[in-house]
Design an enzyme around this catalytic site. Structure first.
Site, PDB file in Angstrom:
ATOM      1  N   SER A 100      -0.640 -15.390  -5.094  1.00 13.41           N
ATOM      2  CA  SER A 100       0.738 -15.180  -5.905  1.00 13.41           C
ATOM      3  C   SER A 100       1.848 -14.704  -4.944  1.00 13.41           C
ATOM      4  O   SER A 100       2.962 -14.749  -5.574  1.00 13.41           O
ATOM      5  CB  SER A 100       0.215 -13.628  -6.479  1.00 13.41           C
TER       6      SER A 100
ATOM      7  N   ASP B 218       4.580  -7.587 -12.950  1.00  8.51           N
ATOM      8  CA  ASP B 218       3.270  -7.348 -12.782  1.00  8.51           C
ATOM      9  C   ASP B 218       2.868  -6.443 -14.020  1.00  8.51           C
ATOM     10  O   ASP B 218       2.075  -6.426 -14.506  1.00  8.51           O
ATOM     11  CB  ASP B 218       3.010  -6.390 -11.769  1.00  8.51           C
TER      12      ASP B 218
ATOM     13  N   HIS C  26       2.682  -7.574  -3.285  1.00  9.24           N
ATOM     14  CA  HIS C  26       3.852  -8.290  -4.130  1.00  9.24           C
ATOM     15  C   HIS C  26       5.126  -7.558  -3.544  1.00  9.24           C
ATOM     16  O   HIS C  26       5.319  -6.718  -2.925  1.00  9.24           O
ATOM     17  CB  HIS C  26       3.799  -8.105  -5.853  1.00  9.24           C
TER      18      HIS C  26
END
Length: 173
Positions: free
Chosen positions: A44, A113, A85
């Protein structure tokens, strides 16, 4: 091998394990992060970080900012694995300057998210309590060993048994 040699080998193995635990606890105290080292488990964050990269975390003194790459864990999300992230939005609450609302997104993901369902139901923003640390460095690809050990647990136990056998059967100088 006599009993004395076996006892010494056991003591040496205990020293190795104790030293590793002391180093880990020292890193926790030094970085202020409950987990100062993590392995990237998904794609990701590509191309910044790839699956198998080892990340080093630190709990910063200053508040989180847009653009920071953080590792977070949301209790109740059903995921026990920390997520790496980037922060895309930060809002200070009017009631308290120390309270932040944080929104994250993986660099390689099309949606944030919250929209992607990575936050638990009802959680719209992360707060500073969810953050395990800010990424301050990384080593590429070295964490692939961890991924292989998790994908094939039998290999992990075989390796531990083999290393234990080597330590217990090796001769002292």
């Amino acid at each position: 091998m006599n009993k004395r040699q076996m006892l010494m080998q056991g003591i040496n193995l205990g020293r190795i394990i104790t030293s590793a635990l002391m180093i880990w606890k020292s890193l926790i105290l030094w970085t202020g992060s409950e987990s100062p080292v993590v392995v990237v488990l998904s794609g990701s964050m590509e191309p910044g970080f790839y699956r198998g990269d080892i990340l080093f975390l630190h709990q910063p003194k200053q508040p989180a900012q847009t653009g920071d790459i953080i590792v977070f864990n949301t209790d109740g999300s059903g995921r026990e694995v920390p997520i790496v992230h980037r922060i895309i939005k930060v809002h200070e609450r009017a009631a308290s300057a120390s309270q932040l609302d944080i929104l994250t997104k993986g660099d390689n993901n099309p949606r944030d998210d919250r929209t992607a369902g990575l936050y638990p139901k009802g959680l719209l923003w992360l707060n500073t309590g969810h953050i395990m640390g800010k990424v301050v460095g990384f080593l590429p690809h070295i964490g692939r060993v961890t991924i292989i050990m998790n994908d094939y647990p039998w290999l992990k136990y075989a390796l531990i048994a083999a290393l234990g056998a080597v330590v217990l059967t090796s001769k002292d100088g």
